[in-house]
Scaffold this active site. Structure first.
Site, PDB file in Angstrom:
ATOM      1  N   GLN A   1      36.892-100.294  25.390  1.00 40.95           N
ATOM      2  CA  GLN A   1      37.082-100.825  26.741  1.00 40.95           C
ATOM      3  C   GLN A   1      36.658 -99.802  27.792  1.00 40.95           C
ATOM      4  O   GLN A   1      36.079-100.153  28.815  1.00 40.95           O
ATOM      5  CB  GLN A   1      38.548-101.203  26.954  1.00 40.95           C
ATOM      6  CG  GLN A   1      38.896-101.616  28.372  1.00 40.95           C
ATOM      7  CD  GLN A   1      38.085-102.806  28.850  1.00 40.95           C
ATOM      8  OE1 GLN A   1      37.880-103.767  28.116  1.00 40.95           O
ATOM      9  NE2 GLN A   1      37.604-102.745  30.084  1.00 40.95           N
ATOM     10  N   GLU A   2      36.938 -98.537  27.529  1.00 40.11           N
ATOM     11  CA  GLU A   2      36.626 -97.494  28.511  1.00 40.11           C
ATOM     12  C   GLU A   2      35.133 -97.213  28.614  1.00 40.11           C
ATOM     13  O   GLU A   2      34.603 -97.067  29.711  1.00 40.11           O
ATOM     14  CB  GLU A   2      37.364 -96.201  28.147  1.00 40.11           C
ATOM     15  CG  GLU A   2      38.871 -96.253  28.370  1.00 40.11           C
ATOM     16  CD  GLU A   2      39.245 -96.278  29.849  1.00 40.11           C
ATOM     17  OE1 GLU A   2      38.386 -95.967  30.698  1.00 40.11           O
ATOM     18  OE2 GLU A   2      40.402 -96.619  30.154  1.00 40.11           O
ATOM     19  N   SER A   3      34.437 -97.131  27.493  1.00 42.13           N
ATOM     20  CA  SER A   3      33.057 -96.636  27.538  1.00 42.13           C
ATOM     21  C   SER A   3      32.090 -97.362  26.618  1.00 42.13           C
ATOM     22  O   SER A   3      30.911 -97.003  26.569  1.00 42.13           O
ATOM     23  CB  SER A   3      33.040 -95.158  27.147  1.00 42.13           C
ATOM     24  OG  SER A   3      33.369 -95.010  25.768  1.00 42.13           O
TER      25      SER A   3
END
Length: 493
Positions: free
Chosen positions: A319-321
């Site tokens: 989700q972050e990267s």
């Protein structure tokens, strides 16, 4: 209690469309001697620049990793350029910014449209273009042009002296005198879009970049069509008394433009609106095969150290990267787990772009957040609130728990806190909290996405284990076959 929208009734004659004044702005030479003035001297002597601004995702707000926003980023750089610190007066709405600049100085930076005719203030050179856009509630079919607006209840934000999105409606009213709308200088864009989604309004006119930043929080609000000519974002200073400050601001903005940094900032903040966009199964599975194997051992190692599920950590990292160790956000967070420099120092990470360090630091930070939650939060509620805090910050999560309680909900229930978080975008609610405005819709989508990625990871892993077990059984027992052999009816045939 919702702030009122002032009603604008149809009129035959509209006010002059001031956005064309951009072409009349006289650009100052790039490198003349800069005269000093009393205000600029006062700023330098006291050591700080005061900027009047608003809390908005396109301007300034307290994010999960500290203050952020496009104009905040510019203001921070401008104060560094002047060699002073930055003092923000952010408790403004659109109608109160210019009066504050006239009465108290130093500078207004709050999503202001360049208005050469504004009383008592002077504007800088244009910073970026802002295009009015019609948006409407999903289910209203055929909103494709001005002809479709006359029977709708429309809202917009009030501009200064007929500028901004309201000006595009006034200009349109010359052709469609039956057109009417409501406008307010006290609402923010998120509140306007919330009224469209709830049905209080059929449609709204906002700037296109504002909608891009907010669109994922309002799934029932659709993009319509561009309306009228674009305006220009600019800063305001007190007229007459601040020629040195105005020239310094123009020199600063010219320098950013010439170096390419201004375009880079615009791209970082407004060029990508897909951070929270859910990635479908096909794309996810492609990344699962091409990227995750490089980092699986690091996720498993971090899971052993923290006691967290490695697949949960992998879902957070995706989700972050999207498992990209070189990812960088508009706010300067970077790496596979998107750590700030402050968080990296806190968890002892020296290189945020090193995937192993980033995963280790992100896992330990996630565990720290979980331990700081009250013991009254248990089970899945505790997990989801920990994830929300990783996204929006622990302070804003606590504010949402307080709002849930104010609404007679359970502050220990994720279901109730999930309903409260988006209210942090509404002045009516965030003014009653300790930490103020937040993009409260973001952690709701963030947690939902991670849950989906986690379930896909678990499903794929279970499927692979079952297939591996089947292969192992077949290898150990050559007579084990997945199908039963059926002999022919006529063996002699």
């Amino acid at each position: 209690m919702k702030m009122p929208l002032r009603r604008h009734l149809p009129a035959r004659a509209g006010s002059f469309f001031a956005c064309v004044a951009t072409a009349l702005l006289v650009m100052l030479p790039a490198f003349p001697p800069v005269p000093s003035d009393a205000r600029l001297n006062a700023i330098q002597q006291r050591g700080f620049l005061t900027a009047h601004t608003r809390t908005s995702p396109t301007i300034y707000y307290q994010g999960r990793r500290g203050p952020t926003g496009f104009e905040y980023e510019l203001l921070r750089r401008f104060s560094d350029y002047l060699g002073v610190s930055l003092n923000l007066e952010a408790d403004h709405h659109l109608d109160s910014v210019l009066p504050a600049v006239r009465e108290r100085g130093d500078l207004g930076a709050a999503g202001l449209v360049l208005t050469p005719t504004a009383d008592g203030v002077s504007f800088t050179r244009p910073i970026m273009e802002m295009q009015p856009l019609v948006v409407y509630r999903r289910g209203l079919n055929g909103i494709e042009g001005p002809d479709d607006l006359t029977d709708l209840t429309i809202g917009t934000l009030r501009g200064t002296r007929g500028t901004g999105t309201a000006a595009s409606l006034r200009e349109l009213q010359k052709t469609y005198p039956e057109l009417s709308w409501k406008e307010s200088g006290e609402l923010e864009v998120a509140e306007l879009l919330a009224q469209v989604e709830s049905g209080e309004l059929d449609a709204a006119v906002v700037f296109e970049h504002q909608f891009r930043v907010n669109r994922l929080f309002f799934k029932n609000v659709e993009r319509g069509f561009m309306l009228g000519k674009p305006g220009s974002l600019a800063w305001a200073v007190p007229a007459g008394s601040s020629p040195g400050l105005l020239r310094q601001a123009n020199r600063f903005l010219d320098g950013l433009q010439q170096s390419g940094e201004l375009d880079q900032l615009i791209e970082r903040y407004f060029g990508h609106d897909d951070y929270l966009e859910y990635v479908g199964t096909r794309t996810f599975l492609g990344h699962l095969d091409s990227r995750l194997p490089r980092y699986t051992a690091d996720f498993e190692k971090a899971a052993r150290k923290t006691g967290l599920d490695w697949q949960l950590l992998a879902a957070v990292g995706y989700q972050e990267s999207h498992w990209d160790p070189d990812a960088v956000s508009p706010t300067g967070v970077r790496g596979l787990m998107m750590l700030t420099s402050a968080t990296a120092r806190e968890v002892g990470i020296g290189n945020r772009r090193d995937p192993a360090q980033s995963i280790d630091g992100g896992a330990r930070y996630l565990r720290q957040l979980e331990k700081r939650l009250p013991e009254s939060i248990t089970g899945d509620d505790r997990l989801y609130m920990t994830l929300a805090a990783y996204n929006v910050g622990l302070g804003h999560l606590y504010d949402a728990r307080d709002i849930a309680e104010m609404r007679d909900g359970d502050p220990n229930s994720w279901a109730d806190v999930r309903e409260a978080l988006p209210l942090l975008q509404q002045r009516e609610w965030y003014n009653r909290t300790r930490h103020g405005y937040a993009r409260g819709g973001e952690p709701v989508i963030y947690v939902r996405n991670i849950r989906r990625y986690y379930e896909m990871l678990r499903y794929v892993e279970r499927s692979r284990q079952q297939f591996f077990q089947l292969e192992q059984n077949a290898t150990r027992n050559d007579t084990l076959m997945p199908f039963e052999l059926v002999p022919p009816l006529n063996p002699g045939a």
